[in-house]
Design a protein around this motif. Structure first.
Motif, PDB file in Angstrom:
ATOM      1  N   UNK B  24      -2.147  -3.962 -12.193  1.00 50.50           N
ATOM      2  CA  UNK B  24      -1.819  -4.507 -10.861  1.00 50.50           C
ATOM      3  C   UNK B  24      -3.020  -5.257 -10.283  1.00 50.50           C
ATOM      4  N   UNK B  25      -4.203  -4.643 -10.397  1.00 49.05           N
ATOM      5  CA  UNK B  25      -5.398  -5.257  -9.812  1.00 49.05           C
ATOM      6  C   UNK B  25      -5.714  -6.604 -10.470  1.00 49.05           C
ATOM      7  N   UNK B  26      -5.519  -6.676 -11.803  1.00 51.71           N
ATOM      8  CA  UNK B  26      -5.792  -7.937 -12.513  1.00 51.71           C
ATOM      9  C   UNK B  26      -4.772  -9.007 -12.094  1.00 51.71           C
ATOM     10  N   UNK B  27      -3.497  -8.640 -12.067  1.00 48.17           N
ATOM     11  CA  UNK B  27      -2.449  -9.600 -11.681  1.00 48.17           C
ATOM     12  C   UNK B  27      -2.692 -10.098 -10.251  1.00 48.17           C
ATOM     13  N   UNK B 126       0.409   3.652  -0.176  1.00 51.01           N
ATOM     14  CA  UNK B 126       0.474   3.701  -1.626  1.00 51.01           C
ATOM     15  C   UNK B 126       0.587   5.116  -2.146  1.00 51.01           C
ATOM     16  N   UNK B 127       1.096   5.218  -3.399  1.00 50.00           N
ATOM     17  CA  UNK B 127       1.206   6.545  -4.019  1.00 50.00           C
ATOM     18  C   UNK B 127       0.968   6.364  -5.510  1.00 50.00           C
ATOM     19  N   UNK B 192       2.225  -4.320  -6.323  1.00 49.12           N
ATOM     20  CA  UNK B 192       0.973  -3.712  -5.841  1.00 49.12           C
ATOM     21  C   UNK B 192       1.200  -2.649  -4.778  1.00 49.12           C
ATOM     22  N   UNK B 193       2.381  -2.672  -4.156  1.00 48.13           N
ATOM     23  CA  UNK B 193       2.649  -1.734  -3.056  1.00 48.13           C
ATOM     24  C   UNK B 193       2.534  -0.285  -3.529  1.00 48.13           C
ATOM     25  N   UNK B 195       0.547   0.909  -5.641  1.00 49.39           N
ATOM     26  CA  UNK B 195      -0.852   1.311  -5.800  1.00 49.39           C
ATOM     27  C   UNK B 195      -1.561   1.518  -4.467  1.00 49.39           C
ATOM     28  N   UNK B 196      -1.430   0.555  -3.568  1.00 50.04           N
ATOM     29  CA  UNK B 196      -2.255   0.625  -2.350  1.00 50.04           C
ATOM     30  C   UNK B 196      -1.445   0.591  -1.055  1.00 50.04           C
ATOM     31  N   UNK B 197      -0.131   0.432  -1.174  1.00 54.86           N
ATOM     32  CA  UNK B 197       0.698   0.438   0.030  1.00 54.86           C
ATOM     33  C   UNK B 197       0.743  -0.907   0.729  1.00 54.86           C
ATOM     34  N   UNK B 198       1.686  -1.006   1.658  1.00 54.09           N
ATOM     35  CA  UNK B 198       1.948  -2.268   2.355  1.00 54.09           C
ATOM     36  C   UNK B 198       0.725  -2.747   3.143  1.00 54.09           C
ATOM     37  N   UNK B 199       0.030  -1.810   3.784  1.00 53.30           N
ATOM     38  CA  UNK B 199      -1.036  -2.214   4.712  1.00 53.30           C
ATOM     39  C   UNK B 199      -2.246  -2.790   3.977  1.00 53.30           C
ATOM     40  N   UNK B 200      -2.581  -2.221   2.817  1.00 45.65           N
ATOM     41  CA  UNK B 200      -3.810  -2.634   2.128  1.00 45.65           C
ATOM     42  C   UNK B 200      -3.572  -3.613   0.977  1.00 45.65           C
ATOM     43  N   UNK B 201      -2.310  -3.943   0.741  1.00 48.00           N
ATOM     44  CA  UNK B 201      -2.015  -4.732  -0.452  1.00 48.00           C
ATOM     45  C   UNK B 201      -2.736  -6.091  -0.460  1.00 48.00           C
ATOM     46  N   UNK B 202      -2.901  -6.660   0.703  1.00 47.64           N
ATOM     47  CA  UNK B 202      -3.540  -7.986   0.764  1.00 47.64           C
ATOM     48  C   UNK B 202      -4.985  -7.921   0.259  1.00 47.64           C
ATOM     49  N   UNK B 203      -5.604  -6.742   0.358  1.00 47.91           N
ATOM     50  CA  UNK B 203      -6.988  -6.598  -0.115  1.00 47.91           C
ATOM     51  C   UNK B 203      -7.080  -6.813  -1.619  1.00 47.91           C
ATOM     52  N   UNK B 204      -6.072  -6.357  -2.360  1.00 49.46           N
ATOM     53  CA  UNK B 204      -6.093  -6.555  -3.815  1.00 49.46           C
ATOM     54  C   UNK B 204      -5.969  -8.040  -4.161  1.00 49.46           C
ATOM     55  N   UNK B 205      -5.271  -8.784  -3.323  1.00 52.98           N
ATOM     56  CA  UNK B 205      -5.123 -10.232  -3.550  1.00 52.98           C
ATOM     57  C   UNK B 205      -6.415 -10.967  -3.225  1.00 52.98           C
TER      58      UNK B 205
END
Lengths: 258, 277
Positions: B24-27, B126-127, B192-193, B195-205
């Motif tokens: 997920x993090x790479x994508x 995330x879970x 990605x949701x 892994x990190x949930x809706x609130x933090x997902x933009x951080x992975x991007x």
């Protein structure tokens, strides 16, 4: 040897065009023969960019009887043969991309959407860079170049594309006098190879020295012809007077209206 | 030391977490490179928030939550392309009104669903430890699809992003490639949701790609650095969360943020040293 007669590269008849239904230009009729270096002059908002964008279909005509022909065909049929060099502000110069990669973009135009670059594409891109004397900049980042160099890179992209008509929207903006003349010399070189070059510009010195034809535009065609016939005081006053305030003998500042 | 590093892998849920979060993090970093370069972070956040409502809606009508999230993400992504091209809306205000309104709708739908309150936390934050094998396969499928898309269309995405007006004038299908790229962003957000949930997902991007932009000014290497950085954040975050008992999604994001901060300091020091010869 039989001399080839020159054909119209650009034909515009009774064009009205603008944005959101509001015309910026109207009653535009203009013809440019192939192998011509033509300039479009006029005040800001006078319709130079609108005309260029209408030629490549970025702005649609507002009237049904308008006619635009490029090399005798409808613009949509010869799009790959026409290159439009955007105004500097329309390009993302901070984008992390090399000069060679920008020139290669010209090769994408004629490819099917899944095809990747071939060695021949790289060769054509490098030939275009060499042709414009900037092969040493191949690996440079586009954002690190001067304004004149950037324009040359975009011209190289047009050559790699195989464009016969090249339209440039105020390419001399921000260039010093020497760079403007060097750019105009490049236009002449491309013109002498048979390409048709149309440039929206405010650079009148270069027009007289290098260009074959000028269209003076202020919503409508004010004048057209060879530069010395168009760049007269009379026509310049007609074109620009409303944009320059003058001080009257009484001391009053007047904004002229045509 | 080696045993300590391998300890989490004695649990199958941790193995799935490492594989899932790593991919997920790479994508996210790969598609996020374009998001950063085009200044679309806000749009990424908006898409992420609307997936929340997509999931709530899916629960309401009883369909797969990923399907609901994907539909809402795609509607937002492609809706923005439509708005900016057809109505010339450029102001972020319009986007903010749209996504906060849709997000609020999601909260109301969830409130109306009996017994869902317990899962709200995992949806928002995330879970990753709950990733199942079938979700790993979904993530791998999406990764392969986006990988192929990038391999084939990379130069076209770059052309459409760098000089959209010049490209369109030459007959290049700019709108198609802009839409395709945003659809890829939407899909990356949906996977990605977990892994990190809706609130933090933009951080992975955003964060790994932003770190990459500090290191290199060429898009290919930038994407590679972003992907490596994303992977490092995922693995580092999961290790730290395993040993400290911290929430894994948030820890992954915190590691990514720390890597950005360290890279920023090093790059500033490097430019300072270079400037003084």
């Amino acid at each position: 040897m039989i001399a080839r007669s020159r054909q119209p590269a650009i034909e515009v008849r009774d064009l009205k065009a603008g944005y959101d239904g509001r015309p910026v230009i109207s009653s535009i009729s203009w013809e440019v023969l192939d192998g011509t270096l033509a300039g479009i002059i006029g005040p800001n908002g006078g319709g130079k960019s609108t005309l260029l964008k209408a030629l490549v279909g970025l702005v649609k005509p507002l009237n049904e009887n308008a006619e635009i022909r490029l090399m005798g065909s409808a613009p949509g049929e010869v799009r790959g043969k026409v290159a439009y060099l955007s105004q500097a502000e329309e390009v993302d110069w901070s984008f992390p991309i090399s000069v060679l990669d920008v020139v290669l973009q010209g090769r994408l135009i004629s490819k099917r959407f899944w095809e990747r670059f071939t060695p021949q594409d790289y060769e054509l891109a490098r030939q275009a860079l060499t042709h414009l004397g900037i092969s040493d900049l191949e690996s440079a980042q586009i954002g690190s170049l001067s304004g004149g160099q950037r324009q040359r890179v975009f011209l190289a992209r047009a050559l790699a594309q195989g464009a016969d008509i090249i339209l440039l929207d105020e390419p001399a903006t921000g260039l010093d006098a020497q760079a403007q003349h060097e750019l105009a010399s490049t236009f002449q070189k491309l013109r002498s190879e048979g390409r048709t070059i149309v440039v929206a510009t405010h650079d009148f010195d270069c027009l007289i020295e290098h260009f074959d034809q000028v269209l003076a535009l202020n919503g409508e065609v004010v004048a057209e012809g060879v530069p010395r016939e168009v760049l007269t005081e009379d026509i310049m006053t007609k074109l620009f007077s409303r944009h320059f305030p003058t001080v009257q003998p009484t001391g009053e500042v007047m904004i002229h209206d045509v | 030391m080696f045993e300590t590093l391998l300890e989490p892998f004695q649990y199958s849920f941790m193995i799935r977490a490492f594989i899932g979060t790593g991919i997920i993090a790479v994508v996210a970093a790969v598609v996020g490179t374009f998001v950063v370069l085009k200044g679309l972070a806000f749009m990424g956040d908006a898409i992420a928030h609307t997936t929340f409502t997509g999931i709530a809606f899916a629960l309401l009508i009883g369909v797969n939550i990923y399907f609901g999230a994907l539909v809402f993400a795609l509607i937002t992504a492609l809706g923005v392309v439509f708005l900016t091209r057809v109505t010339k809306v450029k102001d972020d205000t319009a986007l903010a009104i749209l996504f906060t309104g849709v997000f609020a709708l999601g909260i109301i739908i969830l409130a109306a669903l009996p017994g869902f309150a317990g899962d709200l936390n995992s949806l928002l934050l995330g879970s990753v430890m709950a990733i199942q094998s079938r979700e790993i396969w979904l993530i791998i499928g999406v990764a392969v699809l986006i990988g192929i898309m990038m391999w084939v269309f990379f130069s076209r995405f770059v052309f459409a992003a760098f000089d959209p007006v010049g490209a369109e004038a030459a007959g290049f299908p700019v709108a198609f490639f802009q839409s395709l790229l945003l659809a890829a962003v939407a899909v990356a957000i949906v996977i990605s949701i977990q892994a990190v949930g809706v609130i933090l997902v933009v951080a992975l991007l955003i964060t790994p790609a932003a770190t990459g932009s500090l290191v290199t000014k060429r898009i290919g290497p930038l994407m590679a650095v972003a992907a490596g950085n994303g992977l490092l954040s995922a693995f580092g975050g999961l290790y730290i969360s395993y040993y400290l008992g911290a929430p894994p999604g948030a820890t992954v994001v915190l590691v990514a943020t720390a890597l950005f901060a360290v890279t920023l300091v090093i790059s500033k020091l490097y430019s300072g040293i270079k400037a003084f010869g």
